[in-house]
Design a protein around this motif. Sequence first.
Motif, mmCIF file in Angstrom:
data_model
loop_
_atom_site.group_PDB
_atom_site.id
_atom_site.type_symbol
_atom_site.label_atom_id
_atom_site.label_comp_id
_atom_site.label_asym_id
_atom_site.label_seq_id
_atom_site.Cartn_x
_atom_site.Cartn_y
_atom_site.Cartn_z
ATOM 1 N N LYS A 137 0.832 -1.210 0.000
ATOM 2 C CA LYS A 137 0.000 0.000 0.000
ATOM 3 C C LYS A 137 0.867 1.261 0.000
ATOM 4 N N VAL A 138 1.811 1.287 -0.945
ATOM 5 C CA VAL A 138 2.710 2.427 -1.059
ATOM 6 C C VAL A 138 2.729 2.941 -2.491
ATOM 7 N N ALA A 139 3.259 4.139 -2.658
ATOM 8 C CA ALA A 139 3.518 4.732 -3.966
ATOM 9 C C ALA A 139 5.010 5.007 -4.059
ATOM 10 N N ALA A 140 5.493 5.192 -5.281
ATOM 11 C CA ALA A 140 6.924 5.426 -5.490
ATOM 12 C C ALA A 140 7.164 6.861 -5.940
ATOM 13 N N ILE A 141 8.226 7.466 -5.399
ATOM 14 C CA ILE A 141 8.677 8.783 -5.842
ATOM 15 C C ILE A 141 9.906 8.579 -6.716
ATOM 16 N N ALA A 142 9.827 9.062 -7.956
ATOM 17 C CA ALA A 142 10.936 8.896 -8.899
ATOM 18 C C ALA A 142 11.225 10.218 -9.578
ATOM 19 N N ARG A 143 12.429 10.310 -10.186
ATOM 20 C CA ARG A 143 12.811 11.534 -10.897
ATOM 21 C C ARG A 143 13.424 11.183 -12.238
ATOM 22 N N THR A 144 13.172 12.044 -13.195
ATOM 23 C CA THR A 144 13.791 11.886 -14.508
ATOM 24 C C THR A 144 13.567 13.170 -15.298
ATOM 25 N N VAL A 145 14.213 13.266 -16.442
ATOM 26 C CA VAL A 145 13.994 14.403 -17.343
ATOM 27 C C VAL A 145 12.862 14.032 -18.291
ATOM 28 N N LEU A 146 11.772 14.783 -18.210
ATOM 29 C CA LEU A 146 10.635 14.589 -19.096
ATOM 30 C C LEU A 146 10.393 15.872 -19.872
ATOM 31 N N PHE A 147 10.378 15.750 -21.188
ATOM 32 C CA PHE A 147 10.072 16.897 -22.037
ATOM 33 C C PHE A 147 10.967 18.101 -21.710
ATOM 34 N N ARG A 148 12.273 17.823 -21.569
ATOM 35 C CA ARG A 148 13.333 18.818 -21.399
ATOM 36 C C ARG A 148 13.334 19.467 -20.011
ATOM 37 N N ARG A 149 12.625 18.884 -19.051
ATOM 38 C CA ARG A 149 12.642 19.418 -17.680
ATOM 39 C C ARG A 149 12.822 18.280 -16.696
ATOM 40 N N MET A 150 13.587 18.521 -15.639
ATOM 41 C CA MET A 150 13.690 17.549 -14.564
ATOM 42 C C MET A 150 12.368 17.533 -13.809
ATOM 43 N N ARG A 151 11.750 16.366 -13.718
ATOM 44 C CA ARG A 151 10.451 16.250 -13.083
ATOM 45 C C ARG A 151 10.457 15.207 -11.972
ATOM 46 N N THR A 152 9.693 15.487 -10.927
ATOM 47 C CA THR A 152 9.427 14.501 -9.887
ATOM 48 C C THR A 152 8.116 13.815 -10.245
ATOM 49 N N VAL A 153 8.107 12.491 -10.158
ATOM 50 C CA VAL A 153 6.948 11.717 -10.605
ATOM 51 C C VAL A 153 6.471 10.805 -9.482
ATOM 52 N N LEU A 154 5.173 10.770 -9.271
ATOM 53 C CA LEU A 154 4.561 9.862 -8.304
ATOM 54 C C LEU A 154 4.008 8.664 -9.068
ATOM 55 N N ILE A 155 4.412 7.461 -8.690
ATOM 56 C CA ILE A 155 3.997 6.239 -9.395
ATOM 57 C C ILE A 155 3.142 5.398 -8.459
ATOM 58 N N ARG A 156 1.938 5.016 -8.933
ATOM 59 C CA ARG A 156 1.007 4.232 -8.128
ATOM 60 C C ARG A 156 0.425 3.096 -8.946
ATOM 61 N N PRO A 157 0.059 1.975 -8.304
ATOM 62 C CA PRO A 157 -0.653 0.909 -9.012
ATOM 63 C C PRO A 157 -1.980 1.436 -9.534
ATOM 64 N N HIS A 158 -2.334 1.049 -10.755
ATOM 65 C CA HIS A 158 -3.579 1.520 -11.355
ATOM 66 C C HIS A 158 -4.073 0.459 -12.333
ATOM 67 N N GLY A 159 -5.167 -0.209 -11.972
ATOM 68 C CA GLY A 159 -5.671 -1.255 -12.849
ATOM 69 C C GLY A 159 -4.645 -2.355 -13.040
ATOM 70 N N LYS A 160 -4.389 -2.704 -14.309
ATOM 71 C CA LYS A 160 -3.407 -3.750 -14.605
ATOM 72 C C LYS A 160 -1.988 -3.213 -14.681
ATOM 73 N N GLY A 161 -1.835 -1.898 -14.618
ATOM 74 C CA GLY A 161 -0.499 -1.317 -14.744
ATOM 75 C C GLY A 161 -0.192 -0.323 -13.643
ATOM 76 N N LEU A 162 0.497 0.752 -14.035
ATOM 77 C CA LEU A 162 0.868 1.820 -13.102
ATOM 78 C C LEU A 162 0.433 3.158 -13.690
ATOM 79 N N ILE A 163 0.258 4.128 -12.834
ATOM 80 C CA ILE A 163 -0.005 5.482 -13.306
ATOM 81 C C ILE A 163 1.071 6.392 -12.728
ATOM 82 N N ALA A 164 1.657 7.205 -13.591
ATOM 83 C CA ALA A 164 2.727 8.119 -13.196
ATOM 84 C C ALA A 164 2.198 9.545 -13.307
ATOM 85 N N THR A 165 2.200 10.254 -12.184
ATOM 86 C CA THR A 165 1.692 11.625 -12.158
ATOM 87 C C THR A 165 2.841 12.581 -11.899
#
Length: 299
Positions: A137-165
């Motif tokens: 029952k946890v979510a993941a905090i990850a970082r990467t460069v998305l669309f030329r900007r460094m972004r922080t992303v929240l990753i959660r289980p969603h249906g059969k996959g994951l959703i990254a916000t």
Amino acid sequence: MVAPRANWKGFIKFGEVACPVALYTAASTSERIAFNTLNRKTGNRVKREFVDTETGDPVERDDQVKGYEIENGQYIILEPDEVAAAVPDSDKTLKVDAFIPCKEIDDVYFDKPYYLAPDKMGTEAFLLLRDGMKKAKVAAIARTVLFRRMRTVLIRPHGKGLIATTLNFDYEVRSSTEAFEELPDLKIQGEMLELAEHIIGTKKGSFDASTFDDRYEAAVAELVKAKIEGRSLPKKKAPVASKPSDLLQALRESAGIGGKTGSKPTAANANKSASRQKATKPAAATKAKRAAATARRAS
């Protein structure tokens, strides 16, 4: 049906485990009604043009450059290659920094959602991450460069996959203190609070996005249809806000209680009413007997 096109491809890495993934847009505005800007006189479309604010002359695309204002009317010019060099290099990796309890997530920081799915190879590692987060029952905090900007992303289980916000940075989120600083320290209690709780209880439901209508889109579509058919739409009355002095009465009406004192008598009042009715019947009978006796004596 055409398969969705990935917005980004790379890897997600937790510990020493990595698997290829792809991001797909989860929300899109492409289906909304779009307008074109026209010349009212000719009915022709107009185009946007950049002009020099001092000379009024049009500026061609090749002559346009980014600038940062350091003083009123004073700018430093940033060439395209300088801006590109300042953008962080992307290693195409969503590196998980931490796993956090889902209850700690403040959705005021949410920016834009993307579906995160395994890309060709690495499905087993992807499912391992998904099921592990579900169980913990946890979510993941990850970082990467998305669309030329460094972004922080929240990753959660969603249906059969994951959703990254993607998340807004702290400096982008305004403090709630400013929004609520003028709110008075007023405690609601008594009948008003009880009625509010009653109304809330009768309106309980479940979240189903398919039941939500985009009333603006529907209204605009109806307006367009009416224009094509050469008819006009009836004007709608604007809602009137409840006055503080009318709030209790509005709550009573919402709860189905008519009148300012309520429609149902209390038990005490009901008993008093019944007693009055019982007392009236013997008195009426006695009066009738007396009238009959007087009539007999007169005859």
